[in-house]
Write a protein that holds these residues in place. Structure first.
Motif, mmCIF file in Angstrom:
data_model
loop_
_atom_site.group_PDB
_atom_site.id
_atom_site.type_symbol
_atom_site.label_atom_id
_atom_site.label_comp_id
_atom_site.label_asym_id
_atom_site.label_seq_id
_atom_site.Cartn_x
_atom_site.Cartn_y
_atom_site.Cartn_z
ATOM 1 N N SER A 1 0.848 -1.189 0.000
ATOM 2 C CA SER A 1 0.000 0.000 0.000
ATOM 3 C C SER A 1 0.878 1.231 0.000
ATOM 4 C CB SER A 1 -0.971 -0.035 1.182
ATOM 5 O OG SER A 1 -0.250 -0.174 2.384
ATOM 6 N N ARG B 1 -10.056 0.175 1.336
ATOM 7 C CA ARG B 1 -8.919 1.056 1.022
ATOM 8 C C ARG B 1 -8.220 0.551 -0.232
ATOM 9 N NH1 ARG B 1 -9.549 5.615 3.987
ATOM 10 N NH2 ARG B 1 -7.311 6.038 4.137
ATOM 11 N N ASP C 1 -3.044 3.514 1.596
ATOM 12 C CA ASP C 1 -3.214 4.117 2.919
ATOM 13 C C ASP C 1 -3.730 5.539 2.752
ATOM 14 O OD1 ASP C 1 -2.284 1.937 4.448
ATOM 15 O OD2 ASP C 1 -0.216 2.502 4.038
ATOM 16 N N LYS C 2 -3.146 6.208 1.725
ATOM 17 C CA LYS C 2 -3.550 7.572 1.375
ATOM 18 C C LYS C 2 -3.936 7.583 -0.099
ATOM 19 C CE LYS C 2 -1.836 9.242 5.360
ATOM 20 N NZ LYS C 2 -2.635 9.899 6.418
ATOM 21 N N GLY D 1 -7.612 10.412 5.107
ATOM 22 C CA GLY D 1 -6.689 9.736 4.203
ATOM 23 C C GLY D 1 -7.008 9.888 2.736
#
Length: 412
Positions: A2, A88, A101-102, A270
Motif C-alpha cells: 500500500s 482502502r 493508505d492515502k 486519508g
C-alpha cells in the motif's frame, strides 16, 4: 503493498506526489492515469503545439528517469473505475486492485459537450488532451473554414492559432463580450479588436442551434439569429466539468467538484483531492470555488502532498490565469467578480496596459496585457491585502513596487 495512490497524472497529481516525497513521505507512491502519455503540459496544446512550434515530446513535464529517481511509480494507460473506501482499494478496468493508505483524486476536468442536433458529426472537436490536440492539428491542416464555439480561453487561443495558419475563422460567443466572466470590458474590447485585425469574424450575442453535415462530416452551423455559416471544422470551447464521478460513487461529498479543505482533505480521513476536480473555500472569492488553472492545480496539489507527509502548509494562493493570443500575453491575478471600480494603468494604444479592479476600495484583481511587472506586484499585494489607491494605480509615475517594501518589512 500500500502507500500513496494518486488517480490522475495531472499537474495536481504530479505535484502531490512530489510534495509528499520532498516532505519526507517514504511509503510507496503510485500515479495511475488513463492516458498512455507521460505527464505533460496542457497550455501549449491550443497555441504552440497547433502552430508546430513545439512537439509532443517537448510537452513532457518530467521523464521516466526523474520519476524513478523520486521512487514514484507511473501506471499509465490504466483507468480507475471504482474507489473502495472500506477496503482502502482502487479498482482498475482490467480487474486489478491497488491498496492505499492515502489516496489523492486528481482527475481534473473534461470539456463540456454541446448538446444540439448535429453535434456528433465528424469534424466537431474539443481540446483537452494531447490526443485531442494531435487530431485537431491534423484537421487544421486540411480545413479552410473554421468556427470556434465559445469566446473563452480555448476558443480564442484556437482562433488565434488558426488565423496565424491563414484559415478563415469565425468565433461564436453567446455573451455580450469576450471572456465576460474573466476580464474587464476594456480588455474584452482590446481582444475583440486584436482578433478583428487578424481577420477573425467574432459574433457576440450569438448562439449555435444546430450543425449540418455532408456524408457524416460537418459542413455548416445554424445560428440562433437565423443565419448559417459554412464550416469544415468546428472547435467547441464552452467550459469544463469536474471529473468527480469516482468520488461521488464512493460517497465523498461533491458539489461542482470534490469538496476539500485548505489541505486538500476530503471528509474521509486519508483521501484527498486537488486541481480542477476539487471545490474549496477560497478567501479571495469569499466563497466556495472550483478553479481550472495550472498554478492552482500545482499549488493545491503541493498542499495535499505536504499534508500527506504531515508537513502542513495550507493552500492560500491568489488565483492566476494567462492566455497567449497572437503577440499578446494576457495575465490575470485575483478574482474581479463584484468589483465596483476599475482604473487603467499603462497605454491601451500601445498594447501594454493593466486594469486594476477594486471592491470597496480594496484591490482584488488585475488584468494585464503585456505588462508582467504589474502582475508580479499585484500578486503579492492582493495576497497581503495591501492596496494602492485607485489614483496611485492609474498614475504611471507612481512606483507600485514600493508598496511591496511594507510586506518585506513585515517578514523581517
Amino acid at each position: 503493498m500500500s502507500g500513496l495512490v494518486i488517480i490522475g497524472a495531472s499537474y495536481a497529481g504530479v505535484q502531490a506526489a512530489l510534495g509528499a516525497r520532498e516532505a519526507g513521505y517514504s511509503e510507496p507512491v503510485t500515479i495511475v492515469a488513463d492516458e498512455h502519455s507521460l505527464p505533460y503540459e496542457r497550455p501549449p496544446l491550443s497555441k504552440a503545439f497547433l502552430l508546430d512550434k513545439t512537439r509532443e515530446q517537448k510537452l513532457v513535464l518530467r521523464d521516466e528517469a526523474f520519476f524513478a529517481s523520486k521512487e514514484i511509480d507511473l501506471l499509465l494507460g490504466h483507468r480507475v473505475i471504482r474507489i473502495d473506501r472500506t477496503a482502502r482499494q482502487v479498482a482498475l478496468v482490467d480487474g486489478a486492485r491497488l491498496d492505499f493508505d492515502k489516496l489523492v483524486i486528481a482527475t481534473g476536468s473534461r470539456a463540456r459537450r454541446i448538446s444540439i442536433p448535429g453535434a456528433e458529426l465528424d469534424g466537431v472537436c474539443y481540446l483537452r488532451t494531447v490526443t485531442d490536440a494531435i487530431d485537431l492539428k491534423a484537421r487544421l491542416g486540411r480545413a479552410g473554414e473554421i468556427v470556434t464555439v465559445g469566446g473563452g480561453f480555448i476558443g480564442l487561443e484556437v482562433a488565434s492559432s488558426a488565423a496565424k495558419l491563414g484559415k478563415k475563422v469565425t468565433v461564436i460567443e453567446a455573451a455580450s463580450r469576450l471572456l465576460e466572466r474573466a476580464v474587464s470590458p476594456v480588455v474584452s474590447r482590446f481582444l475583440l479588436d486584436a482578433h478583428a485585425q487578424a481577420g477573425v469574424d467574432v459574433r457576440l450575442g450569438e448562439t449555435v442551434i444546430s450543425m449540418t453535415g455532408d456524408a457524416g462530416r460537418i459542413a455548416g452551423i445554424d445560428l440562433g439569429s437565423g443565419g448559417r455559416l459554412r464550416a469544415d471544422l468546428v472547435v467547441v470551447g464552452i467550459g469544463g466539468i469536474a471529473n468527480d464521478e469516482l468520488a461521488s460513487a464512493a460517497e465523498l461529498k461533491c458539489a461542482n467538484g470534490i469538496v476539500v479543505d485548505e489541505h486538500g482533505r476530503t471528509e474521509v480521513p486519508g483521501i484527498y483531492a486537488a486541481g480542477d476536480c476539487a471545490n474549496h473555500y477560497n478567501r479571495f472569492a469569499e466563497g466556495w470555488l472550483r478553479l481550472e488553472s495550472v498554478q492552482h492545480a500545482q499549488d493545491q496539489g503541493k498542499s495535499a502532498g505536504l499534508a500527506i507527509a504531515d508537513s502542513h502548509e495550507p493552500y492560500d494562493s491568489v488565483p492566476r490565469f494567462w492566455s497567449d493570443q497572437y503577440d499578446l500575453k494576457l495575465q490575470i491575478v485575483g478574482l474581479s467578480g463584484g468589483c465596483d471600480q476599475m482604473v487603467t494603468r499603462g497605454s491601451i494604444q500601445e498594447g501594454r496596459f493593466s486594469i486594476f479592479h477594486y471592491r470597496q476600495g480594496r484591490l482584488v484583481a488585475v488584468d494585464s496585457i503585456n505588462r508582467p511587472g504589474d502582475q508580479m506586484a499585484a500578486r503579492r499585494l492582493i495576497a497581503a491585502r495591501i492596496s494602492p489607491t485607485p489614483g496611485q494605480a492609474a498614475d504611471g509615475s507612481f512606483d507600485i513596487k514600493a508598496l511591496l517594501k511594507t510586506i518585506d518589512k513585515a517578514v523581517v
